[in-house]
Design a protein around this motif. Structure first.
Motif, PDB file in Angstrom:
ATOM      1  N   VAL A   1      23.619  67.953 -24.423  1.00 23.94           N
ATOM      2  CA  VAL A   1      23.979  67.409 -25.338  1.00 23.94           C
ATOM      3  C   VAL A   1      24.953  66.476 -25.054  1.00 23.94           C
ATOM      4  O   VAL A   1      25.960  66.928 -24.112  1.00 23.94           O
ATOM      5  CB  VAL A   1      24.438  68.676 -26.591  1.00 23.94           C
ATOM      6  N   ALA A   2      25.298  65.407 -25.870  1.00 23.34           N
ATOM      7  CA  ALA A   2      26.396  64.359 -25.884  1.00 23.34           C
ATOM      8  C   ALA A   2      27.659  65.085 -26.633  1.00 23.34           C
ATOM      9  O   ALA A   2      27.479  65.197 -27.906  1.00 23.34           O
ATOM     10  CB  ALA A   2      25.920  63.055 -26.012  1.00 23.34           C
ATOM     11  N   ILE A   3      28.911  64.992 -26.045  1.00 27.75           N
ATOM     12  CA  ILE A   3      30.142  65.469 -26.833  1.00 27.75           C
ATOM     13  C   ILE A   3      31.113  64.583 -26.415  1.00 27.75           C
ATOM     14  O   ILE A   3      30.985  63.718 -25.082  1.00 27.75           O
ATOM     15  CB  ILE A   3      30.505  66.802 -26.431  1.00 27.75           C
ATOM     16  N   THR A   4      32.032  64.235 -27.155  1.00 26.25           N
ATOM     17  CA  THR A   4      33.233  63.527 -26.605  1.00 26.25           C
ATOM     18  C   THR A   4      34.487  64.421 -26.372  1.00 26.25           C
ATOM     19  O   THR A   4      34.536  65.522 -27.000  1.00 26.25           O
ATOM     20  CB  THR A   4      33.615  62.791 -27.922  1.00 26.25           C
ATOM     21  N   ALA A   5      34.795  64.285 -25.175  1.00 27.00           N
ATOM     22  CA  ALA A   5      35.776  65.043 -24.666  1.00 27.00           C
ATOM     23  C   ALA A   5      37.088  64.471 -23.974  1.00 27.00           C
ATOM     24  O   ALA A   5      36.942  63.247 -23.510  1.00 27.00           O
ATOM     25  CB  ALA A   5      35.148  65.987 -23.480  1.00 27.00           C
ATOM     26  N   ASP A   6      38.152  64.847 -24.228  1.00 28.72           N
ATOM     27  CA  ASP A   6      39.398  64.244 -23.119  1.00 28.72           C
ATOM     28  C   ASP A   6      39.208  64.648 -21.816  1.00 28.72           C
ATOM     29  O   ASP A   6      38.445  65.396 -21.421  1.00 28.72           O
ATOM     30  CB  ASP A   6      40.509  64.495 -24.033  1.00 28.72           C
ATOM     31  N   GLY A   7      40.201  63.990 -20.910  1.00 30.80           N
ATOM     32  CA  GLY A   7      40.281  64.580 -19.482  1.00 30.80           C
ATOM     33  C   GLY A   7      40.296  66.076 -19.482  1.00 30.80           C
ATOM     34  O   GLY A   7      39.898  66.453 -18.325  1.00 30.80           O
ATOM     35  N   GLY A   8      41.133  66.830 -20.159  1.00 31.99           N
ATOM     36  CA  GLY A   8      41.425  68.098 -19.940  1.00 31.99           C
ATOM     37  C   GLY A   8      39.881  68.993 -20.202  1.00 31.99           C
ATOM     38  O   GLY A   8      40.244  70.050 -19.858  1.00 31.99           O
ATOM     39  N   ALA A   9      39.090  68.327 -20.890  1.00 35.66           N
ATOM     40  CA  ALA A   9      38.038  69.188 -21.126  1.00 35.66           C
ATOM     41  C   ALA A   9      36.691  69.226 -20.351  1.00 35.66           C
ATOM     42  O   ALA A   9      35.819  69.588 -20.489  1.00 35.66           O
ATOM     43  CB  ALA A   9      37.374  68.879 -22.694  1.00 35.66           C
ATOM     44  N   LEU A  10      37.005  68.039 -19.249  1.00 38.72           N
ATOM     45  CA  LEU A  10      35.754  67.785 -18.445  1.00 38.72           C
ATOM     46  C   LEU A  10      35.632  69.022 -17.582  1.00 38.72           C
ATOM     47  O   LEU A  10      36.556  69.693 -17.050  1.00 38.72           O
ATOM     48  CB  LEU A  10      36.365  66.539 -17.631  1.00 38.72           C
ATOM     49  N   ARG A  11      34.239  69.246 -17.277  1.00 38.56           N
ATOM     50  CA  ARG A  11      33.935  70.547 -16.278  1.00 38.56           C
ATOM     51  C   ARG A  11      32.969  70.034 -15.227  1.00 38.56           C
ATOM     52  O   ARG A  11      32.410  68.927 -15.381  1.00 38.56           O
ATOM     53  CB  ARG A  11      32.995  71.547 -17.130  1.00 38.56           C
ATOM     54  N   ARG A  12      32.900  70.952 -14.146  1.00 37.78           N
ATOM     55  CA  ARG A  12      31.880  70.663 -13.053  1.00 37.78           C
ATOM     56  C   ARG A  12      30.615  70.774 -13.724  1.00 37.78           C
ATOM     57  O   ARG A  12      30.226  71.634 -14.724  1.00 37.78           O
ATOM     58  CB  ARG A  12      31.752  71.770 -12.162  1.00 37.78           C
ATOM     59  N   GLY A  13      29.922  69.807 -13.219  1.00 37.72           N
ATOM     60  CA  GLY A  13      28.291  69.759 -13.764  1.00 37.72           C
ATOM     61  C   GLY A  13      28.347  68.906 -14.880  1.00 37.72           C
ATOM     62  O   GLY A  13      26.883  68.525 -15.277  1.00 37.72           O
ATOM     63  N   ASP A  14      29.184  68.302 -15.564  1.00 40.66           N
ATOM     64  CA  ASP A  14      29.043  67.581 -16.773  1.00 40.66           C
ATOM     65  C   ASP A  14      28.512  66.290 -16.120  1.00 40.66           C
ATOM     66  O   ASP A  14      29.040  65.689 -15.008  1.00 40.66           O
ATOM     67  CB  ASP A  14      30.473  67.346 -17.307  1.00 40.66           C
ATOM     68  N   VAL A  15      28.072  65.329 -17.126  1.00 42.55           N
ATOM     69  CA  VAL A  15      27.478  64.029 -16.218  1.00 42.55           C
ATOM     70  C   VAL A  15      28.069  63.043 -17.403  1.00 42.55           C
ATOM     71  O   VAL A  15      28.143  63.140 -18.632  1.00 42.55           O
ATOM     72  CB  VAL A  15      25.985  63.948 -16.713  1.00 42.55           C
ATOM     73  N   ILE A  16      28.906  61.862 -16.815  1.00 43.69           N
ATOM     74  CA  ILE A  16      29.385  60.821 -17.333  1.00 43.69           C
ATOM     75  C   ILE A  16      28.822  59.648 -16.892  1.00 43.69           C
ATOM     76  O   ILE A  16      28.468  59.560 -15.795  1.00 43.69           O
ATOM     77  CB  ILE A  16      31.195  61.046 -17.317  1.00 43.69           C
ATOM     78  N   GLN A  17      28.978  58.614 -17.783  1.00 42.95           N
ATOM     79  CA  GLN A  17      28.629  57.184 -17.008  1.00 42.95           C
ATOM     80  C   GLN A  17      29.888  56.532 -16.836  1.00 42.95           C
ATOM     81  O   GLN A  17      31.017  56.336 -17.422  1.00 42.95           O
ATOM     82  CB  GLN A  17      27.903  56.502 -18.340  1.00 42.95           C
ATOM     83  N   VAL A  18      29.700  55.889 -15.417  1.00 44.73           N
ATOM     84  CA  VAL A  18      30.752  55.233 -14.781  1.00 44.73           C
ATOM     85  C   VAL A  18      30.064  53.628 -14.437  1.00 44.73           C
ATOM     86  O   VAL A  18      29.036  53.856 -13.622  1.00 44.73           O
ATOM     87  CB  VAL A  18      31.201  55.761 -13.776  1.00 44.73           C
ATOM     88  N   GLY A  19      30.515  52.782 -15.066  1.00 46.54           N
ATOM     89  CA  GLY A  19      29.987  51.470 -14.723  1.00 46.54           C
ATOM     90  C   GLY A  19      28.399  51.496 -15.183  1.00 46.54           C
ATOM     91  O   GLY A  19      27.612  50.861 -14.432  1.00 46.54           O
ATOM     92  N   GLY A  20      27.911  52.245 -16.197  1.00 42.97           N
ATOM     93  CA  GLY A  20      26.661  52.295 -16.361  1.00 42.97           C
ATOM     94  C   GLY A  20      25.653  53.116 -15.669  1.00 42.97           C
ATOM     95  O   GLY A  20      24.459  53.256 -15.972  1.00 42.97           O
ATOM     96  N   GLN A  21      26.255  53.862 -14.757  1.00 43.64           N
ATOM     97  CA  GLN A  21      25.537  54.780 -13.912  1.00 43.64           C
ATOM     98  C   GLN A  21      25.989  56.137 -14.329  1.00 43.64           C
ATOM     99  O   GLN A  21      26.867  56.579 -14.442  1.00 43.64           O
ATOM    100  CB  GLN A  21      25.811  54.415 -12.553  1.00 43.64           C
TER     101      GLN A  21
END
Length: 75
Positions: free
Chosen positions: A8-28
């Protein structure tokens, strides 16, 4: 009925980031492998690719997170 997992896609701040999460950096899409706490509340995020990124506590991210507990067919 067995429980399944779904991303699922969620909006999170830097403090809520976890191992295994996937984020896009530079479109990747990049999977988080490790998170280290830095001075001032910043975080050093290491990805499975070996790349690293520093984020502040105010950084807002759209995160794909795998969650359990979904029932029924995946659409």
């Amino acid at each position: 009925m067995a429980r399944s997992e779904r991303q699922v896609a969620i909006t999170a701040d830097g403090g809520a980031l976890r191992r295994g999460d996937v984020i896009q950096v530079g479109g990747q899409p990049m999977a988080v492998a490790d998170i280290r706490h830095l001075t001032g509340g910043a975080k050093l995020v290491a990805f499975t690719t070996g790349d690293i990124l520093t984020i502040t506590p105010r950084t807002t991210l759209v995160v794909l997170r795998t969650v359990a507990g979904w029932e029924g067919p995946v659409c």
